[in-house]
Design a protein around this motif. Structure first.
Motif, mmCIF file in Angstrom:
data_model
loop_
_atom_site.group_PDB
_atom_site.id
_atom_site.type_symbol
_atom_site.label_atom_id
_atom_site.label_comp_id
_atom_site.label_asym_id
_atom_site.label_seq_id
_atom_site.Cartn_x
_atom_site.Cartn_y
_atom_site.Cartn_z
ATOM 1 N N THR A 242 0.831 -1.206 0.000
ATOM 2 C CA THR A 242 0.000 0.000 0.000
ATOM 3 C C THR A 242 0.865 1.255 0.000
ATOM 4 O OG1 THR A 242 -1.765 -1.146 1.185
ATOM 5 C CG2 THR A 242 -1.799 1.255 1.239
ATOM 6 N N MET A 243 1.899 1.258 0.817
ATOM 7 C CA MET A 243 2.815 2.396 0.865
ATOM 8 C C MET A 243 3.452 2.645 -0.494
ATOM 9 S SD MET A 243 6.386 2.647 2.980
ATOM 10 C CE MET A 243 7.031 1.300 1.955
ATOM 11 N N TYR A 244 3.914 1.585 -1.146
ATOM 12 C CA TYR A 244 4.574 1.736 -2.437
ATOM 13 C C TYR A 244 3.607 2.243 -3.504
ATOM 14 C CZ TYR A 244 7.175 0.527 -6.655
ATOM 15 O OH TYR A 244 7.802 0.586 -7.873
ATOM 16 N N LYS A 245 2.412 1.670 -3.563
ATOM 17 C CA LYS A 245 1.452 2.051 -4.596
ATOM 18 C C LYS A 245 1.011 3.506 -4.431
ATOM 19 C CE LYS A 245 -1.656 -0.867 -6.026
ATOM 20 N NZ LYS A 245 -2.756 -1.862 -6.088
ATOM 21 N N GLU A 246 0.731 3.905 -3.208
ATOM 22 C CA GLU A 246 0.287 5.280 -2.995
ATOM 23 C C GLU A 246 1.395 6.284 -3.294
ATOM 24 O OE1 GLU A 246 -2.651 6.205 -2.517
ATOM 25 O OE2 GLU A 246 -3.660 4.340 -1.972
ATOM 26 N N THR A 247 2.641 5.891 -3.005
ATOM 27 C CA THR A 247 3.752 6.825 -3.180
ATOM 28 C C THR A 247 4.235 6.871 -4.620
ATOM 29 O OG1 THR A 247 4.468 6.365 -0.910
ATOM 30 C CG2 THR A 247 6.040 7.474 -2.349
ATOM 31 N N PHE A 248 4.565 5.731 -5.200
ATOM 32 C CA PHE A 248 5.264 5.714 -6.483
ATOM 33 C C PHE A 248 4.371 5.411 -7.677
ATOM 34 C CE2 PHE A 248 8.431 4.551 -3.238
ATOM 35 C CZ PHE A 248 9.299 5.613 -3.400
ATOM 36 N N VAL A 249 3.180 4.869 -7.431
ATOM 37 C CA VAL A 249 2.247 4.619 -8.529
ATOM 38 C C VAL A 249 1.237 5.754 -8.645
ATOM 39 C CG1 VAL A 249 0.515 3.045 -9.468
ATOM 40 C CG2 VAL A 249 2.539 2.118 -8.318
ATOM 41 N N ALA A 250 0.620 6.105 -7.518
ATOM 42 C CA ALA A 250 -0.365 7.182 -7.522
ATOM 43 C C ALA A 250 0.260 8.556 -7.337
ATOM 44 C CB ALA A 250 -1.399 6.942 -6.413
ATOM 45 N N SER A 251 1.573 8.621 -7.050
ATOM 46 C CA SER A 251 2.290 9.897 -6.833
ATOM 47 C C SER A 251 1.683 10.720 -5.702
ATOM 48 C CB SER A 251 2.326 10.724 -8.130
ATOM 49 O OG SER A 251 3.069 10.054 -9.128
ATOM 50 N N GLU A 252 1.099 10.036 -4.727
ATOM 51 C CA GLU A 252 0.589 10.701 -3.529
ATOM 52 C C GLU A 252 1.647 10.559 -2.432
ATOM 53 O OE1 GLU A 252 -2.077 12.426 -3.036
ATOM 54 O OE2 GLU A 252 -3.193 12.067 -4.886
ATOM 55 N N TYR A 253 2.679 11.380 -2.525
ATOM 56 C CA TYR A 253 3.824 11.207 -1.628
ATOM 57 C C TYR A 253 3.467 11.511 -0.176
ATOM 58 C CZ TYR A 253 6.699 10.798 -5.798
ATOM 59 O OH TYR A 253 7.250 10.361 -6.984
ATOM 60 N N GLY A 254 2.589 12.449 0.037
ATOM 61 C CA GLY A 254 2.175 12.748 1.401
ATOM 62 C C GLY A 254 1.380 11.601 2.012
ATOM 63 N N TYR A 255 0.417 11.102 1.252
ATOM 64 C CA TYR A 255 -0.406 9.991 1.742
ATOM 65 C C TYR A 255 0.425 8.719 1.892
ATOM 66 C CZ TYR A 255 -4.480 6.926 2.158
ATOM 67 O OH TYR A 255 -5.408 6.016 2.611
ATOM 68 N N GLY A 256 1.312 8.455 0.907
ATOM 69 C CA GLY A 256 2.189 7.299 1.008
ATOM 70 C C GLY A 256 3.123 7.392 2.205
ATOM 71 N N SER A 257 3.570 8.604 2.507
ATOM 72 C CA SER A 257 4.425 8.793 3.685
ATOM 73 C C SER A 257 3.655 8.511 4.964
ATOM 74 C CB SER A 257 4.975 10.218 3.708
ATOM 75 O OG SER A 257 5.812 10.460 2.591
ATOM 76 N N ALA A 258 2.367 8.833 4.977
ATOM 77 C CA ALA A 258 1.541 8.516 6.146
ATOM 78 C C ALA A 258 1.454 7.009 6.354
ATOM 79 C CB ALA A 258 0.143 9.123 5.983
ATOM 80 N N VAL A 259 1.309 6.269 5.251
ATOM 81 C CA VAL A 259 1.298 4.809 5.355
ATOM 82 C C VAL A 259 2.651 4.304 5.858
ATOM 83 C CG1 VAL A 259 0.935 2.649 4.111
ATOM 84 C CG2 VAL A 259 -0.371 4.670 3.467
ATOM 85 N N ALA A 260 3.749 4.924 5.376
ATOM 86 C CA ALA A 260 5.086 4.524 5.816
ATOM 87 C C ALA A 260 5.270 4.764 7.315
ATOM 88 C CB ALA A 260 6.145 5.291 5.023
ATOM 89 N N VAL A 261 4.769 5.898 7.791
ATOM 90 C CA VAL A 261 4.867 6.194 9.229
ATOM 91 C C VAL A 261 4.059 5.183 10.033
ATOM 92 C CG1 VAL A 261 4.259 7.871 11.013
ATOM 93 C CG2 VAL A 261 5.361 8.640 8.909
ATOM 94 N N LEU A 262 2.857 4.859 9.534
ATOM 95 C CA LEU A 262 2.035 3.857 10.223
ATOM 96 C C LEU A 262 2.741 2.507 10.262
ATOM 97 C CD1 LEU A 262 -0.646 2.939 11.499
ATOM 98 C CD2 LEU A 262 -1.488 2.492 9.182
ATOM 99 N N LEU A 263 3.335 2.099 9.144
ATOM 100 C CA LEU A 263 4.049 0.820 9.099
ATOM 101 C C LEU A 263 5.238 0.830 10.057
ATOM 102 C CD1 LEU A 263 4.573 -1.964 7.894
ATOM 103 C CD2 LEU A 263 5.785 -0.849 6.006
#
Length: 280
Positions: A242-263
């Motif tokens: 989920t972190m990878y897809k949101e960050t590098f596929v959807a280009s939602e770096y802020g949202y992907g970073s939130a998933v990374a922090v949660l992980l």
């Protein structure tokens, strides 16, 4: 032996390069990721501060529940399969003549990367793959949840079984022979010998093996990404995917970073609770 005043005065200087390297390579990226998790950022425009909006959106995202469920399946499955089977193979092959050669086939898959391993198993688990031909069934191993996660967990087990076996063999070799011989003289053998003598003596190493497996299962990414990319839909995603897809596929770096922090928080908390339990 007296301590040199020069060494005492400059002792912090000796560890400073390593400390700086750790700070630059580990802590600084995490601080930057934590900052991005509080922003809206697409990688092009400057980050825009949004506070906790990404975390609120994340907690309300139905895909998060799927990712958490699959991640928990990975954690539970890792404890039972790679760790449990690794212990079983180590114990059964330890006293055998030439037992090292029985363990070699289990060690070979560990030489492959997770991505390479997934590429090997992709034609096996596909709908028209080798597994269906050999079993004479028509099962979509990678198409339906949660069986796709269970199928990938078996691939993970095939890779990790060898290294867990090796670690447990090292633990068996470190056990003093006197307690085992004394137990055998008292009539203990088989399961009773393992349960009451060998297993308690292996407890420190078992704690290390389980801890490493716990962290690795929480960060599972490469096998899932190569085999299913989290699909079909999002039904086989883990938190790392989920972190990878949101960050590098959807280009939602802020949202992907939130998933990374949660992980990171989940992994750190699980490790802390596990180690605290072991120490107690």
């Amino acid at each position: 032996m007296t301590r040199s005043p020069v060494l005492g005065r400059f002792r912090h200087g000796y560890v400073a390069p390593a400390a700086i390297l750790v700070a630059v390579l580990l802590y600084a990226p995490f601080v930057w990721t934590a900052y991005l998790s509080l922003t809206r950022y697409d990688g092009l425009e400057p980050p825009a501060w949004v506070g906790l909006d990404n975390f609120v959106k994340l907690l309300g995202d139905p895909a998060l529940l799927t990712s958490v469920r699959n991640t928990l399946i990975w954690v539970a499955g890792t404890m039972v399969l790679p760790v449990g089977l690794g212990l079983l193979v180590a114990v059964l092959s330890y006293d055998l003549r030439g037992g090292v050669w029985y363990r070699v086939p289990f060690m070979l898959p560990y030489a492959l990367s997770g991505a390479g391993l997934a590429m090997v198993w992709s034609p096996v688990l596909s709908h028209d793959g080798i597994a269906n031909l050999l079993l004479g069934v028509d099962t979509a191993f990678l198409q339906e949840a949660p069986q796709n996660t269970l199928a990938m967990l078996l691939v993970w087990t095939w890779q990790q079984l060898g290294v867990n076996t090796l670690l447990f063999v090292v633990g068996l070799q470190s056990i003093p022979k006197e307690p085992i011989e004394a137990a055998r003289l008292d009539g203990a053998s088989g399961w009773r010998l393992f349960r009451h003598v060998i297993w308690p003596l292996m407890r420190p190493l078992t704690a290390v093996v389980v801890g490493l497996a716990l962290v690795a299962s929480l960060k599972t990414f490469d096998i899932v990404w190569v085999l299913t990319q989290g699909g079909p839909g999002r039904n086989s995603e883990t938190l790392a995917v989920t972190m990878y897809k949101e960050t590098f596929v959807a280009s939602e770096y802020g949202y992907g970073s939130a998933v990374a922090v949660l992980l990171t928080v989940v992994t750190g908390l699980a490790s802390y609770l596990y180690l605290k339990r072991q120490v107690r």
